[in-house]
Design a protein around this motif. Structure first.
Motif, PDB file in Angstrom:
ATOM      1  N   LYS A 208       4.249   1.107  -1.065  1.00 33.88           N
ATOM      2  CA  LYS A 208       4.832   0.957  -2.189  1.00 33.88           C
ATOM      3  C   LYS A 208       4.329   1.701  -3.454  1.00 33.88           C
ATOM      4  CE  LYS A 208       6.281  -2.999  -3.918  1.00 33.88           C
ATOM      5  NZ  LYS A 208       7.143  -4.331  -3.920  1.00 33.88           N
TER       6      LYS A 208
ATOM      7  N   ARG B 242       3.482  -9.760 -11.618  1.00 33.09           N
ATOM      8  CA  ARG B 242       3.546  -8.308 -11.186  1.00 33.09           C
ATOM      9  C   ARG B 242       2.841  -7.364 -12.556  1.00 33.09           C
ATOM     10  NH1 ARG B 242       8.433  -5.552 -10.393  1.00 33.09           N
ATOM     11  NH2 ARG B 242       7.300  -4.943  -8.519  1.00 33.09           N
TER      12      ARG B 242
ATOM     13  N   ILE C   8      -2.249   3.611  -6.271  1.00 35.31           N
ATOM     14  CA  ILE C   8      -2.510   3.747  -8.099  1.00 35.31           C
ATOM     15  C   ILE C   8      -3.573   2.817  -8.233  1.00 35.31           C
ATOM     16  CG2 ILE C   8      -0.092   4.345  -8.663  1.00 35.31           C
ATOM     17  CD1 ILE C   8       0.391   1.302  -9.237  1.00 35.31           C
TER      18      ILE C   8
ATOM     19  N   SER D  96      -6.942   0.861  -3.610  1.00 39.83           N
ATOM     20  CA  SER D  96      -7.349  -0.561  -3.364  1.00 39.83           C
ATOM     21  C   SER D  96      -7.664  -0.741  -2.025  1.00 39.83           C
ATOM     22  CB  SER D  96      -6.287  -1.562  -4.056  1.00 39.83           C
ATOM     23  OG  SER D  96      -5.567  -1.057  -5.180  1.00 39.83           O
TER      24      SER D  96
ATOM     25  N   GLY E 128       7.242 -10.082  -7.003  1.00 37.24           N
ATOM     26  CA  GLY E 128       5.956 -10.667  -7.277  1.00 37.24           C
ATOM     27  C   GLY E 128       5.514 -11.975  -6.550  1.00 37.24           C
TER      28      GLY E 128
ATOM     29  N   ALA F 161       0.764  -1.182  -0.096  1.00 35.20           N
ATOM     30  CA  ALA F 161      -0.108   0.000   0.161  1.00 35.20           C
ATOM     31  C   ALA F 161       0.705   1.328  -0.068  1.00 35.20           C
ATOM     32  CB  ALA F 161      -1.057   0.030   1.016  1.00 35.20           C
TER      33      ALA F 161
ATOM     34  N   HIS G 130       4.089  -4.258 -12.612  1.00 34.60           N
ATOM     35  CA  HIS G 130       4.932  -3.189 -13.056  1.00 34.60           C
ATOM     36  C   HIS G 130       6.189  -3.799 -13.454  1.00 34.60           C
ATOM     37  CE1 HIS G 130       1.636  -1.511 -10.665  1.00 34.60           C
ATOM     38  NE2 HIS G 130       1.424  -0.605 -11.772  1.00 34.60           N
TER      39      HIS G 130
ATOM     40  N   GLY H  25      10.421  -5.045  -6.782  1.00 37.46           N
ATOM     41  CA  GLY H  25       9.670  -6.386  -6.376  1.00 37.46           C
ATOM     42  C   GLY H  25       9.870  -7.517  -6.976  1.00 37.46           C
TER      43      GLY H  25
HETATM   44  P1  ADP Z   1       5.604  -7.296  -5.720  1.00 37.22           P
HETATM   45  O1  ADP Z   1       6.902  -7.714  -5.175  1.00 37.22           O
HETATM   46  O2  ADP Z   1       5.745  -6.754  -7.089  1.00 37.22           O
HETATM   47  O3  ADP Z   1       5.099  -6.096  -5.050  1.00 37.22           O
HETATM   48  P2  ADP Z   1       3.308  -8.615  -4.807  1.00 37.22           P
HETATM   49  O4  ADP Z   1       3.042  -9.870  -5.210  1.00 37.22           O
HETATM   50  O5  ADP Z   1       3.389  -7.866  -3.507  1.00 37.22           O
HETATM   51  O6  ADP Z   1       4.762  -8.447  -5.629  1.00 37.22           O
HETATM   52  O7  ADP Z   1       2.466  -7.730  -5.767  1.00 37.22           O
HETATM   53  C1  ADP Z   1       2.145  -7.962  -7.146  1.00 37.22           C
HETATM   54  C2  ADP Z   1       1.604  -6.863  -7.933  1.00 37.22           C
HETATM   55  O8  ADP Z   1       0.417  -6.548  -7.704  1.00 37.22           O
HETATM   56  C3  ADP Z   1       2.545  -5.875  -7.862  1.00 37.22           C
HETATM   57  O9  ADP Z   1       3.570  -6.099  -8.737  1.00 37.22           O
HETATM   58  C4  ADP Z   1       1.552  -4.810  -8.198  1.00 37.22           C
HETATM   59  O10 ADP Z   1       1.758  -4.558  -9.694  1.00 37.22           O
HETATM   60  C5  ADP Z   1       0.260  -5.215  -7.456  1.00 37.22           C
HETATM   61  N1  ADP Z   1      -0.078  -4.364  -6.271  1.00 37.22           N
HETATM   62  C6  ADP Z   1       0.179  -5.141  -5.153  1.00 37.22           C
HETATM   63  N2  ADP Z   1      -0.340  -4.249  -4.192  1.00 37.22           N
HETATM   64  C7  ADP Z   1      -0.765  -3.083  -4.656  1.00 37.22           C
HETATM   65  C8  ADP Z   1      -1.313  -1.909  -4.342  1.00 37.22           C
HETATM   66  N3  ADP Z   1      -1.463  -1.536  -3.080  1.00 37.22           N
HETATM   67  N4  ADP Z   1      -1.689  -0.982  -5.306  1.00 37.22           N
HETATM   68  C9  ADP Z   1      -1.585  -1.285  -6.471  1.00 37.22           C
HETATM   69  N5  ADP Z   1      -0.869  -2.335  -6.851  1.00 37.22           N
HETATM   70  C10 ADP Z   1      -0.540  -3.331  -6.126  1.00 37.22           C
END
Ligand code: ADP
Length: 788
Positions: A684, A729, A713, A767, A740, A682, A731, A738
């Motif tokens: 990040k 992921r 976002i 979110s 994923g 949240a 992004h 990150g």
């Molecule tokens: P990461 O290491 O990429 O954060 P996560 O498994 O934690 O891997 O999250 C997977 C993906 O979900 C992220 O790459 C991101 O694109 C999306 N994501 C996760 N949490 C959020 C959030 N709070 N707001 C927007 N996108 C999120």
């Protein structure tokens, strides 16, 4: 005969006698000499005989006597005369007209001083009239006697017959329960016959009760009606007939019919009442029973809509009751029931059969029961009727009357047809059903089997209908026979998997259901089998199970491998990272630009590798480590997570708030990691605004729902599921660093706690990450959320 001569003081002399006596006396006078011959005949004698006296003197007078009397008189005279005694004798003397009349003759002797009869004096008195009167009297007497005798005889007979009649009457009265009575209205005297006492339940010895005393013998209503009837009879002189209810002294009630006739005196006034008293209780009971039966019968026929008809075959008159008219749709006022009219109502195709049934009935005498259609004239509807009849015969055995009933069986017929159609449909259905179905009777004989049944059990081409199940399957396991018996007793039995070792050695697997089928009367008629051969499925399941086990094995190995690998990789990686960082520090800017670039790649690559291995290890640990579930304060877990995130929080100046959080049952370390990963994301994935995160919690029936809301976002809805998978992921690393793995770890933790995790879009952007943790039901372990 003659006056007593002693009555006169101076008796006349013989001469004087003759002077006036013969003139005076009505008798015929005569004298005879003492020795017999007649010497004098009076003028009356001469007048009577019409013969001069001198012609009759001596013994000539005897000629005038009736020839039948003459010898008797002669003998008597000859016998008496010498004796000189007075004597009387009766004989007939011929009159001048030759008619003989009876005379009574008295002869009296006249004696001289010496006692010798010197003269006979005689008189003849006409006793013809007396005689006639006597004879008439005798005749009358005879007649009378005859009549008396006759009467006596008649009386005797009459008495005898009266006696026997009386006895018969008594017996008849007793048998007919018919009493008789008499009431003298003047004297009030009452007479009862023996039977009447019996009917009233009284002793004859006590005598008949007076009319007023009879009040106790009747019910009040009957007594009132009887009084009124008597009064009316006395007034009008006309008798009566009444039905009365008698109240006997013993408490029993009898129904009687009283009839009376009046008797009048000379003046025409009613003086007596005479009547009969008939005990009709049994008759009445029978009549009432009959009335009830008739009423019941009428009710029954009316409620069952049964029409009754009566055909007098002698007069050809046919009578219908109202229901008959209803059945045939005929208006009773305008429709005249006759045989022909009935015939015209019958459907043309059924006339012959219906008439035939009638004919057979009155020829053979057997009642019939047959069905036929009629066309109702009003509306022309075709209805199905059934008719039944009994025939009555005269003394000669000829049918003279027929009584019958009709009732509507249209619905029944339609139902039968529908039933037949249904049965056909059912048979079709069973035969072609894509399932193995068999129907058997109580003796386990086949009634029907579907094609699938025949195929499944390799019976195609065999006619199994009527054959025993045990004959068709001689290799049936014994315990199945017991199952069949239980089903025939009403049980429903099922089995999801049952082995069926066939005689040829191969094993079939069955899923089956056996249930009883019931007859219309509710009894078990047999059983129904629904079976499915699951041999192929069983084989497949076995294969699947084997694969699953292999998979689980390889999965476990893989997990172990991932854990071991990531764990073990850390060591050489640390060495690579350390070396590459050293390389960067020492040689960056000393070699050419390309070398610098390469060194940077090596450093970044090892950093990334480090992160990846760290996260992978964390992921593997969720499974590998034992789950330590305990009462855990969620706010405590959150606080630890925030401490771990403090660098990121301060770096981004993020604001993290939360509601009161509860005590939950969870693994504390994993709950910390769960909060850390979600809150970390949240922060990040914040947008241009400063990150703001809020955590709240909702109590559900059997769970807590945590919601972590950010203003970041946001995520496109199509990725809502995907992001929880490993390495997914949205992004690039350039945009957001990150691996994923974070959300995949979250999913695994929540699943291990038997909860659920998902993401929703936050209103106004950002979110909301939600997860649930099971909790004891409300009221059992109510947890109070603790405030931060
Ligand atoms: P990461 O290491 O990429 O954060 P996560 O498994 O934690 O891997 O999250 C997977 C993906 O979900 C992220 O790459 C991101 O694109 C999306 N994501 C996760 N949490 C959020 C959030 N709070 N707001 C927007 N996108 C999120």
């Amino acid at each position: 005969m003659g006056a007593d001569p002693s009555a006169d003081e101076a008796p006349p002399t013989g001469e004087e006698w003759f002077r006036w006596l013969p003139e005076l006396l009505p008798q015929l006078i005569w004298t005879c000499r003492g020795d017999g011959p007649c010497d004098y005949l009076s003028p009356q004698w001469v007048r009577y005989t019409g013969i001069p006296a001198q012609d009759q003197l001596g013994y000539a007078w005897l000629d005038q006597l009736h020839p039948e009397d003459r010898p008797r008189v002669q003998q008597a005279w000859a016998a008496i005369a010498p004796s000189g005694r007075q004597f009387d004798i009766e004989f007939r003397i011929r009159r001048y007209d030759s008619v003989y009349r009876w005379f009574k003759t008295r002869a009296t002797p006249l004696r001289n001083a010496a006692g010798v009869v010197v003269k006979w004096f005689g008189s003849n008195t006409d006793i013809q009239d007396l005689r006639d009167a006597e004879s008439a009297l005798r005749q009358v007497n005879r007649d009378l006697e005859g009549r008396v005798r006759e009467r006596t005889e008649a009386l005797a007979t009459a008495t005898a017959s009266a006696q026997s009649t009386a006895a018969q009457l008594l017996a008849a009265q007793r048998m007919a329960k018919l009493g008789s009575w008499h009431l003298d209205l003047t004297s009030g005297q009452v007479e009862w016959s023996e039977q009447l006492f019996r009917t009233m339940g009284l002793e004859p010895s006590a005598g008949a009760p007076s009319y007023p005393d009879q009040v106790h013998l009747f019910t009040p209503d009957s007594w009132r009606r009887l009084g009124a009837a008597i009064e009316e009879a006395v007034r009008t002189g006309v008798g009566y007939e009444l039905e009365l209810e008698v109240n006997r002294p013993d408490g029993t009630r009898r129904w009687c019919v009283a009839r009376a006739e009046t008797g009048r005196d000379a003046d025409g006034r009613v003086r007596t009442l005479t009547g009969t008293f008939h005990d009709v209780t049994e008759l009445k009971e029978v009549q009432q029973a009959l009335e009830k039966a008739t009423e019941r019968m009428q009710l029954a026929t009316a409620s069952a809509q049964i029409g009754v008809w009566d055909w007098n075959m002698v007069t050809n008159a046919l009578s219908w009751d109202p229901i008959m008219h209803q059945l045939y749709g005929m208006d009773p006022s305008s429709f005249n029931a006759s045989y022909e009219a009935w015939r015209a109502c019958v459907h043309p195709d059924d006339v012959a059969a219906a008439e035939k049934a009638l004919e057979v009935a009155f020829e053979g005498g057997a009642p019939f029961d047959t069905g036929f259609r009629i066309i109702r004239r009003t509306g022309g509807v075709v209805r199905h009727l059934r008719g039944a009849a009994v025939v009555h015969r005269d003394d000669m055995g000829r049918p003279d009357r027929m009584v019958g009933v009709n009732w509507d069986v249209t619905e029944q017929r339609e139902m039968e047809q529908a039933l037949l159609a249904n049965e056909r449909l059912l048979r079709e259905f069973v035969t072609h059903a894509p399932a193995a179905i068999a129907m058997l009777d109580r003796d386990m004989r086949y009634i029907q089997a579907s094609e699938r049944w025949l195929q499944d059990y390799r019976l195609v081409g065999q006619d199994i209908i009527g054959r025993s199940h045990y004959e068709v399957f001689p290799d049936l396991p014994e315990h199945w026979r017991e199952v069949h018996q239980r089903v025939l007793r009403g049980a429903i039995e099922t089995c999801d998997e049952d082995p069926f070792p066939r005689a040829d050695g191969h094993l079939e697997w069955l899923q089956w259901e056996a249930r009883p089928w019931l007859t219309p009367s509710g009894e078990v008629g047999g059983l129904l089998f629904f079976t499915q051969l699951i041999t192929a499925r069983k084989q497949l399941e076995g294969e699947l199970q084997r694969q699953k086990e292999a998979l689980e094995r390889s999965n476990t190995e893989l997990k172990q491998f991932a854990y071991v690998a990531s764990h073990d990789l850390q060591e050489p990686l640390r060495a690579v990272a350390g070396c590459s960082q050293l390389l960067a520090r020492r040689y960056t800017g000393q070699l050419d630009a390309q070398a610098d670039e390469l060194i940077r790649h090596i450093v970044e690559g090892s950093d990334r590798m480090h992160l990846l291995i760290r996260d992978l290890l964390a992921y593997s640990r969720v499974d590998q480590q034992e789950l330590k579930v305990a009462r855990t304060d969620a706010s405590e877990a959150l606080r630890t997570a925030l401490v771990n995130l403090r660098a990121a929080i301060s770096e981004t100046a993020a604001e993290v708030t939360h509601d009161k959080l509860p005590i939950v049952t969870a693994d504390h370390g994993q709950l910390v990691q769960l909060f850390q990963n979600i809150v970390g994301n949240a922060i990040k994935y914040h947008g241009p605004e400063l990150p703001r995160v809020h955590i709240d919690v909702t109590r559900h029936e059997a769970s807590w729902e945590f919601r972590i809301r950010d203003n970041g976002i946001g995520i496109e809805p199509q990725y809502f599921d995907r992001i929880f998978n490993l390495f997914q992921r949205l992004h690039t690393r350039i945009e957001y660093p990150g691996t994923g793995i974070g959300l995949a770890i979250c999913k695994k933790i929540v699943q291990r706690h038997r909860g659920r995790i998902w993401v929703e879009p936050a209103p106004g952007g950002g979110s909301i990450f939600c997860f649930t943790l099971p909790s004891p039901s409300r009221g059992t372990h109510e947890q109070t959320p603790s405030a931060d």
